[in-house]
Design an enzyme around this catalytic site. Sequence first.
Site, PDB file in Angstrom:
ATOM      1  N   ARG A  54       0.787  -1.238   0.000  1.00 32.92           N
ATOM      2  CA  ARG A  54       0.000   0.000   0.000  1.00 32.92           C
ATOM      3  C   ARG A  54       0.821   1.291   0.000  1.00 32.92           C
ATOM      4  O   ARG A  54       0.277   2.360   0.228  1.00 32.92           O
ATOM      5  CB  ARG A  54      -0.989   0.037   1.172  1.00 32.92           C
ATOM      6  CG  ARG A  54      -1.944  -1.135   1.172  1.00 32.92           C
ATOM      7  CD  ARG A  54      -3.101  -0.982   2.084  1.00 32.92           C
ATOM      8  NE  ARG A  54      -2.760  -0.612   3.433  1.00 32.92           N
ATOM      9  CZ  ARG A  54      -3.657  -0.325   4.372  1.00 32.92           C
ATOM     10  NH1 ARG A  54      -4.937  -0.377   4.099  1.00 32.92           N
ATOM     11  NH2 ARG A  54      -3.272  -0.004   5.580  1.00 32.92           N
ATOM     12  N   ASP A  55       2.113   1.224  -0.321  1.00 28.85           N
ATOM     13  CA  ASP A  55       2.901   2.454  -0.473  1.00 28.85           C
ATOM     14  C   ASP A  55       4.095   2.218  -1.389  1.00 28.85           C
ATOM     15  O   ASP A  55       5.222   2.607  -1.083  1.00 28.85           O
ATOM     16  CB  ASP A  55       3.356   2.991   0.883  1.00 28.85           C
ATOM     17  CG  ASP A  55       3.812   4.451   0.806  1.00 28.85           C
ATOM     18  OD1 ASP A  55       3.420   5.149  -0.152  1.00 28.85           O
ATOM     19  OD2 ASP A  55       4.554   4.887   1.695  1.00 28.85           O
ATOM     20  N   ILE A  56       3.847   1.575  -2.523  1.00 28.56           N
ATOM     21  CA  ILE A  56       4.910   1.343  -3.496  1.00 28.56           C
ATOM     22  C   ILE A  56       5.221   2.662  -4.195  1.00 28.56           C
ATOM     23  O   ILE A  56       4.341   3.301  -4.764  1.00 28.56           O
ATOM     24  CB  ILE A  56       4.484   0.281  -4.536  1.00 28.56           C
ATOM     25  CG1 ILE A  56       4.248  -1.078  -3.860  1.00 28.56           C
ATOM     26  CG2 ILE A  56       5.525   0.156  -5.644  1.00 28.56           C
ATOM     27  CD1 ILE A  56       5.483  -1.708  -3.263  1.00 28.56           C
TER      28      ILE A  56
END
Length: 100
Positions: free
Chosen positions: A19-21
């Site tokens: 959820r934070d690539i």
Amino acid sequence: MKQLLAGLEHCHTRGILHRDIKGSNLLINNDWVLKIADFGLATFFKPDQGPPLTSRVVTLWYRASELLLGSTNYGVAVDMWSVGCILAELFSGKPIMPGR
């Protein structure tokens, strides 16, 4: 890209959404080995999950459209959208969707 996709497959098959690539969360050493870092926004997921997830995840420039629209029911597609943004950024040499 191959290492990034393999790393995400490893996470996703174990029920983990990153959820934070984004570029700053991808570490590459002198031997060109990529490591996915910063699992601070990561969560466990199941396709038929119960409680809703938050839509306030992923850096805005790499955030999938369903998250921008406030969806709380999502899966691996949000990570894959970010991967697509990174691939386009590698080809163009700049972020494709910078935003505030």
